[in-house]
Design an enzyme around this catalytic site. Structure first.
Site, PDB file in Angstrom:
ATOM      1  CB  SER A   3      -0.871   0.047   1.254  1.00  0.00           C
ATOM      2  OG  SER A   3      -1.457  -1.180   1.557  1.00  0.00           O
ATOM      3  CD  GLU A   4       3.110   0.553  -3.575  1.00  0.00           C
ATOM      4  OE1 GLU A   4       1.886   0.657  -3.792  1.00  0.00           O
ATOM      5  OE2 GLU A   4       3.735  -0.504  -3.766  1.00  0.00           O
ATOM      6  CE1 TYR A  23       6.999  -2.315  -8.583  1.00  0.00           C
ATOM      7  CE2 TYR A  23       7.334  -2.967  -6.306  1.00  0.00           C
ATOM      8  CZ  TYR A  23       7.379  -3.269  -7.647  1.00  0.00           C
ATOM      9  OH  TYR A  23       7.802  -4.505  -8.047  1.00  0.00           O
ATOM     10  N   PRO A  39       1.194   5.487  -6.788  1.00  0.00           N
ATOM     11  CG  PRO A  39       0.434   3.309  -6.409  1.00  0.00           C
ATOM     12  CD  PRO A  39       1.610   4.085  -6.927  1.00  0.00           C
ATOM     13  CG  HIS A  97      10.119  -4.056 -11.731  1.00  0.00           C
ATOM     14  ND1 HIS A  97       9.019  -4.382 -12.464  1.00  0.00           N
ATOM     15  CD2 HIS A  97       9.868  -4.476 -10.471  1.00  0.00           C
ATOM     16  CE1 HIS A  97       8.129  -4.994 -11.695  1.00  0.00           C
ATOM     17  NE2 HIS A  97       8.616  -5.060 -10.474  1.00  0.00           N
ATOM     18  CG  PHE A 142      11.279  -2.000  -7.772  1.00  0.00           C
ATOM     19  CD1 PHE A 142      12.385  -2.181  -8.599  1.00  0.00           C
ATOM     20  CD2 PHE A 142      10.842  -3.055  -6.995  1.00  0.00           C
ATOM     21  CE1 PHE A 142      13.048  -3.404  -8.645  1.00  0.00           C
ATOM     22  CE2 PHE A 142      11.501  -4.284  -7.030  1.00  0.00           C
ATOM     23  CZ  PHE A 142      12.603  -4.462  -7.862  1.00  0.00           C
TER      24      PHE A 142
END
Lengths: 360, 339
Positions: B59-60, B86, B89, B129, B83
Site C-alpha cells: 500500500s504505497e 511503485y 500511488p 522496474h 521500486f
C-alpha cells in the site's frame, strides 16, 4: 466457507458453458469417487481430462521458463505460477468465449489458459521478435485482443481498476460478457482495489474479482500484512458477495466460478472469489523463499497438488489407463519444448523496434 | 577502513540513526522480517524490534501517507518504496501533503520524512522496474531529491536526509548497489570492495545535501551527472581521451549551482547525462541553468545524453541505456564543435 449469507440466497450454480448447459448429457455428471467432490462440481471424465491437460501445460511451461531463466535466456523478472494452476484453469472452464481476463505480473498461466500461443509467450519471456509484445513487455506485460486477455500488469493491484472499467464497457455495450479480474492477497491491500469495489457494486458491473491468496505477498505472510485475512469478506461493506474457495481443487474452482460468473452475467453486480492456493516457487526467480519452511512447501506439494489430485481421480475413479496419461504428458512436453526451442532461436527485435508504438 | 557495498552502507546509515534517535522508524513492503528485497534493512528488525522496523501491506499510498502523519507529529520515518516505479500511488501524498505541510501551516509543522526508492535500470526490469522518476520530484517545490553514487556518500547523505526537517526523496541507483557500474553490461562488475569509495567511515557522519563533488578534474568540457551515470561518464572520458571534468551532483535539489557554474565557466562546454527520458527531464533544468548563468562563456550548445523518450524496454535495454559509447560520442562532438 465465508459469505454464507450471500451464498444462501441462491442455489449452487449449474454450468454456464455451452457444453455444460443445464440438461445436456445430465447422465455423465456426477462425482465418481462419491466423496470429496465440492458442492456443484459435477466433473465429468472429459472435464477432468481438460483440467489435467491444461494445468499440466502451465506446469511444464513454467518449469521450462525457470530452466531458461537459469540458463540466462530470460532476464529480469519472472514470476512462476507453479502450484496455482487450478485457479485459472477452473475459472476458464467456467467462463465462456468473450469473457475477458486481466491479471497482475504472475501471468503466464493466465495467458496459456486463455489459449494464447505458448511460443509467443515464451518468446516474450526471452525478449524476442515473435513475443506477444515484441520484447517490449517481458514476462509481466503481454496482451492478446484475440483471446480477450488484457494483460499482464507489473504494478501490484493496478489491473483491478482496469478490470472494473472493462466490465463497465461490457455493461455499456450490453454484450453479455463478464470480466475476470485477478489479483493476489498482496494486491488486496492496495487502496485502488476498494475504489474499484465501490464503483463495481454501485453500477452493478459484470466483474468477478478473483483473489489468488497464495499466502505470501512477496516475502510477507498474509497474517503479517492483512488485518482481515478472510479476503472473501473484503467486499462486505460494499455489499459484494464473496466466497472462500479451495483453489487447489479445480472442481471447486469451476463450481464457484460458475456461481460467480452467472451472478455477474445476470446483472446482479460484482462477485468476489478468494481462491485459497499456494505458490511452490519463490515470489520471483531471485527469491530464496526463506520466509517459509521447506516442510510447508513439501506438504502442499505432496498432499494438495492440483494436478496430482486430478491425475489420481483419473487413474483410480475413472479407471483411465496410465498409458493414456503418459501420452498426454508427452504431448504437453512436446508443445513446451517446441515453445522453448522457438524462443531461444527467434531473432531479437530490430533496433528500430525501440521506437514503435510510442509517441515521439 | 571497512569497505561496504552500497546496500550495506545504506543499512549502516539507518542503523546509526536508529541507535541515536528513538524517533527514527523504518518500514515498507518486506522491510521487516524479510529485510527488504535488496536487503537494505536486513537485521534491523532483529536489532530494534518490530515497533521500529516493520512490514507493511502492499500500500504505497498508505505507507507514505502514514509516514507523513508520523513525521508531522515528530517522528522521523524513513520508509522504503520497493521500486521507484511503485511510487505513483503515493505521489499524491508526496506532492499534496509531504511537500506542502510546512508552507500551508506557516511553518508550524514540518515533515521530516525520507522516502527511499531503488531507481534506474540495467537489471532487465522493463517498464515497471527500471524508471528514473527524479524529475517528478524536482518539479515539486517543498521536496529535496538526493541520488547517491557510492557507498560512502550514500551513508552520509542518508544520515543528512534523516536529520533534515523536510521531506527528502532518496533515490538509490539499484545498478550501483554492488559496484560502480559503468554501462559495460557485458563485462564483470568491479565490486565496491575494490573501490576506494567503498570505504565507509564507522558511526555518524553527514554528507550535506546540496554539495556536488568533482569526480574527475578536466579542462575540455564539464559533465553533469548523478548516480550510475557518473561511472558511465568516467568510462566515456577514459575511452575517448576527452579531458572531461565530471561533476557528481549527489543532490538535485538543493542543487550546487555554484560548483556547476564554476566548472562550465572554466571549460566552456557542458554535457548533461541521465538515464531518465529526455523531454522535461532534470537535464532540461540543468541545461537552462547553465545557459542562464554561463551564456557568455559557452563555446558550444549544451548537450544532453539521456534515455530515449520511450518506456523502458524489456528486450532492448542496452539500446535504451545511455552507455559509454553514446556518452563518449557526445563528448567528442561537443569538443570538436561538430554537432
Amino acid at each position: 466457507m465465508a459469505g454464507a449469507a450471500a451464498k444462501s440466497t441462491r442455489s449452487p450454480g449449474r454450468g454456464v458453458t455451452e457444453k455444460d448447459a443445464p440438461g445436456a448429457e445430465g447422465a455423465r455428471r456426477g462425482d465418481p469417487s462419491g466423496d470429496g467432490a465440492p458442492q456443484g462440481a459435477n466433473f465429468t471424465r472429459e472435464d477432468e481430462l481438460t483440467a489435467y491437460r491444461s494445468m499440466l501445460l502451465i506446469r511444464r511451461f513454467e518449469e521450462k521458463a525457470g530452466q531458461l531463466y537459469g540458463m540466462g535466456f530470460i532476464g529480469g523478472f519472472c514470476h512462476l505460477y507453479i502450484g496455482q494452476e487450478a485457479v485459472v484453469i477452473g475459472m476458464q472452464m467456467a467462463a465462456r468465449p468473450g469473457d475477458q481476463v486481466i491479471t497482475g505480473y504472475r501471468d503466464h498461466g493466465h495467458m496459456l489458459a486463455t489459449g494464447m500461443d505458448p511460443k509467443g509467450v515464451m518468446a516474450e519471456l526471452t525478449g524476442r521478435r515473435s513475443g506477444y509484445s515484441k520484447g517490449k513487455g517481458g514476462s509481466m506485460h503481454m496482451f492478446s485482443k484475440e483471446k480477450q486477455f488484457f494483460g499482464g500488469h507489473g504494478i501490484v493491484g493496478a489491473q483491478v481498476p482496469l478490470g472494473t472499467g472493462i466490465a463497465f464497457a461490457n455493461r455499456y455495450r450490453d454484450n453479455g460478457a463478464v470480466t475476470l479480474t485477478y489479483f493476489g492477497d498482496g494486491a488486496a491491500n492496495q487502496g485502488q482495489v476498494y475504489e474499484s469495489f465501490n464503483m463495481a457494486e454501485l453500477w452493478k458491473l459484470p466483474v468477478v474479482y478473483v483473489i489468488e491468496n497464495n499466502r505470501y505477498a512477496m516475502g510477507t505472510a498474509v497474517t503479517r500484512a492483512s488485518a482481515q485475512t478472510d479476503f472473501s469478506k473484503r467486499g462486505a461493506s460494499f455489499n459484494i458477495p464473496g466466497e472462500q474457495v479451495d483453489g487447489m481443487d479445480v472442481r471447486a474452482v469451476r463450481a464457484a466460478g460458475e456461481r460467480a460468473i452467472t451472478f455477474a452475467r445476470d446483472g446482479k453486480g460484482p462477485y468476489i472469489l478468494e481462491m485459497q492456493t499456494y505458490r511452490y516457487r519463490g515470489h520471483s526467480m531471485s527469491d530464496p523463499a526463506k520466509y517459509r519452511s521447506k516442510e510447508e512447501v513439501q506438504k502442499m506439494r505432496e498432499e494438495r497438488d492440483c494436478i496430482e489430485m486430478v491425475r489420481k481421480r483419473l487413474l483410480e475413479s475413472w479407471k483411465m489407463p496410465e498409458e493414456e496419461l503418459k501420452t498426454i504428458d508427452a504431448k504437453v512436453r512436446e508443445i513446451v519444448n517446441e515453445a522453448a526451442e522457438f524462443a531461444q532461436h527467434d531473432p531479437e527485435p530490430e533496433p528500430a523496434e525501440l521506437w514503435t508504438h510510442v509517441l515521439l | 577502513m571497512p569497505r561496504k557495498t552500497m546496500v550495506e552502507a545504506i543499512r549502516d546509515g539507518m542503523d546509526v540513526m536508529m541507535e541515536r534517535d528513538d524517533n527514527v522508524v523504518i518500514f515498507g513492503e518486506d522491510v521487516g522480517y524479510f529485510g527488504g528485497v535488496f536487503r537494505a534493512t536486513q537485521g534491523l528488525q532483529a536489532k530494534y524490534g518490530k515497533s521500529r522496523c516493520f512490514d507493511t501491506p502492499i500500500s504505497e499510498l498508505g505507507i507514505v501517507g502514514a509516514a507523513i502523519g508520523m513525521a508531522a507529529y515528530g517522528l522521523r520515518p524513513c520508509v522504503e518504496v520497493q521500486f521507484a516505479d511503485y511510487m505513483y500511488p503515493a505521489y499524491d501524498q508526496i506532492v499534496s501533503e509531504a511537500a506542502r505541510l510546512r508552507y500551508r501551516s506557516n511553518g508550524d509543522f514540518t515533515c521530516p520524512l525520507v522516502v527511499r526508492m531503488p531507481t534506474g535500470g540495467g537489471i532487465s526490469g522493463g517498464q515497471t522496474h527500471s524508471q528514473s522518476p527524479e524529475a517528478l520530484f524536482t518539479h515539486v517545490s517543498g521536496l529535496k531529491t538526493v541520488v547517491p553514487s557510492n557507498p560512502k556518500d550514500a551513508k552520509g547523505l542518508l544520515i543528512a536526509s534523516i536529520e533534515d526537517p523536510d521531506p527528502v526523496i532518496f533515490l538509490e541507483p539499484k545498478r550501483l548497489y554492488n559496484g560502480p557500474f559503468d554501462g559495460h553490461h557485458d563485462r564483470p562488475i568491479t565490486p565496491w570492495s575494490k573501490h576506494e569509495l567503498g570505504e565507509v567511515p564507522e558511526g555518524h557522519y553527514r554528507v550535506p545535501l546540496g554539495q556536488a563533488v568533482i569526480r574527475r578534474e578536466g579542462a575540455a568540457l564539464t559533465v553533469l551527472a548523478y548516480g550510475t551515470m557518473v561511472y558511465v561518464a568516467m568510462a566515456a572520458a577514459a575511452e575517448t581521451g576527452v579531458d572531461a571534468e565530471i561533476i557528481d551532483l549527489r543532490s538535485l535539489l538543493p542543487l550546487d549551482l555554484e560548483a556547476i557554474v564554476a566548472s562550465v565557466r572554466k571549460t566552456g562546454r557542458c554535457v548533461i547525462v541521465h538515464e531518465a527520458t529526455l523531454t522535461s527531464g532534470f537535464g532540461a533544468e540543468l541545461s537552462a541553468l547553465v545557459q542562464e548563468n554561463c551564456f557568455f562563456e559557452l563555446e558550444a550548445p549544451v548537450r544532453r545524453v539521456t534515455g530515449w523518450d520511450t518506456p523502458y524496454p524489456h528486450a532492448q535495454e542496452w539500446d535504451y541505456f545511455p552507455g559509454p559509447e553514446r556518452v563518449g560520442r557526445a563528448f567528442l562532438e561537443v569538443v570538436s564543435g561538430d554537432q
